[in-house]
Design an enzyme around this catalytic site. Sequence first.
Site, PDB file in Angstrom:
ATOM      1  N   SER A  53      11.073   3.644 -23.685  1.00 37.51           N
ATOM      2  CA  SER A  53      11.629   4.997 -23.629  1.00 37.51           C
ATOM      3  C   SER A  53      13.156   4.978 -23.758  1.00 37.51           C
ATOM      4  O   SER A  53      13.815   4.048 -23.288  1.00 37.51           O
ATOM      5  CB  SER A  53      11.243   5.616 -22.281  1.00 37.51           C
ATOM      6  N   TYR A  65      14.809  10.184 -27.858  1.00 32.90           N
ATOM      7  CA  TYR A  65      15.126  11.575 -27.545  1.00 32.90           C
ATOM      8  C   TYR A  65      16.421  11.909 -28.267  1.00 32.90           C
ATOM      9  O   TYR A  65      17.331  11.075 -28.325  1.00 32.90           O
ATOM     10  CB  TYR A  65      15.340  11.758 -26.041  1.00 32.90           C
ATOM     11  N   THR A  82      10.162  11.752 -30.124  1.00 33.05           N
ATOM     12  CA  THR A  82       9.479  12.764 -29.301  1.00 33.05           C
ATOM     13  C   THR A  82      10.041  14.132 -29.634  1.00 33.05           C
ATOM     14  O   THR A  82      11.244  14.358 -29.524  1.00 33.05           O
ATOM     15  CB  THR A  82       9.685  12.459 -27.800  1.00 33.05           C
ATOM     16  N   LYS A  84       5.974  12.201 -32.319  1.00 39.66           N
ATOM     17  CA  LYS A  84       5.093  12.386 -31.152  1.00 39.66           C
ATOM     18  C   LYS A  84       5.310  13.751 -30.509  1.00 39.66           C
ATOM     19  O   LYS A  84       6.458  14.160 -30.266  1.00 39.66           O
ATOM     20  CB  LYS A  84       5.377  11.291 -30.119  1.00 39.66           C
ATOM     21  N   HIS A 100       2.435  15.970 -24.279  1.00 41.65           N
ATOM     22  CA  HIS A 100       3.306  15.236 -23.358  1.00 41.65           C
ATOM     23  C   HIS A 100       2.603  15.032 -21.996  1.00 41.65           C
ATOM     24  O   HIS A 100       3.203  15.181 -20.933  1.00 41.65           O
ATOM     25  CB  HIS A 100       4.639  15.978 -23.174  1.00 41.65           C
TER      26      HIS A 100
HETATM   27  C1  GLV Z   1       9.841  12.555 -19.864  1.00 43.50           C
HETATM   28  O1  GLV Z   1       9.539  12.155 -20.918  1.00 43.50           O
HETATM   29  C2  GLV Z   1       8.964  13.112 -18.908  1.00 43.50           C
HETATM   30  O2  GLV Z   1       7.849  13.525 -19.286  1.00 43.50           O
HETATM   31  O3  GLV Z   1       9.340  13.169 -17.739  1.00 43.50           O
END
Ligand code: GLV
Length: 379
Positions: free
Chosen positions: A107, A130, A156, A252, A276
Amino acid sequence: MRNITCIEDLRQLARRKVPRAFFDYAEAGSYAQETLRANRAHLERIKLRQRVLVDVDERDTSTTIVGEKVSLPLALGSVAMTGLKHGNGEILACRAAHAAGTQFTLSTMSICSIEDVASAVGKPFWFQLYVMRDRGFVRSLIERAAAANCSALVLTVDLPLLAQRHCDVKNGLSVPPAMKMKNLINMASKPGWVFSVLSGKRWTFGNLAGHVKGMEGVKSLAQWTSTQFDPTLSWKDVEWIRSIWPRKLIIKGILDIDDAKLAAKTGASAIVVSNHGGRQLDGAPSSITMLPKIADAVGADIEVMFDGGIRSGQDMMRALALGARSCLIGRAYIFGLGAGGQAGVAIAIDILKKELDVTMALCGVKSIKEIDHGVIAQV
Ligand code: GLV
């Protein structure tokens, strides 16, 4: 870790071992958690078709994901702050994934940095991006991932801003953990976690600290996202990212047919059908209900991956049957990590692989490419 037979066992063990704020963070969904619950409930209502008297002696769960050979149609998805579920969590999860013959996604909001992980593991991993307002920083992250030999970038797109997870507010989630009495008492009851995190020596956002001005004062994902994430993010930015990232791109967070068609035109290698993990738009449909519609809409134009509630090999079978080429997991391996570090992640992957293998046999299929709508029971 004796007597662990399923992902739920890992979840319960992790709940005992990981401080509450970090366990809750991983487990929760946003707001009323309707979408979080729908992800699981809608997987469970899909029934598999039991077939008999088919020779299923020689089975093979191996396949490819964006061209990479994997031992099962599953990779570890990105989870923020993995290194606070267990010290050096990102490195350990990546090692477990590689040892099991699959991939790990690091991440942007990890504790171990891109460079930490690259120097600790022998093989390329994937990096999740991100997009922040500071495009110079985004470019530098992409360049760092390229320099670290990451083989795919997972962009994402469903988090232009962070939806609220009530527990994070209530628990006062912060990085490193705030030394409040409530937290201290909770952490004191988790000595294994304290030891692993202290010996990990990393307890802030590794990709940001030392690279972004003012980062020292940033204590939470919520704080960072609300000031830095770019809500203007659009398809044009996807084009820009494609132009500066030299390798495979995975988009994603696609949950809509029109968005899926647009994504297929970008030249990306894959999309991940995802909400998510029920952590963003509460009230959105479950991932599994959207999967077949999206898979039909894009056809062979782009590889379709799936995430959203996978807790078993049976769930993987359901997703593969409804049009996914492969699945991502988040919580399922994070529970393993919290329960037992690298060995716990290895157990999580192994459980899913064995369950998929047995499920294939009982549905009368021997290879991943044989799995299609035909394994769903018409009830
Ligand atoms: C971050 O990606 C979350 O879902 O907290």
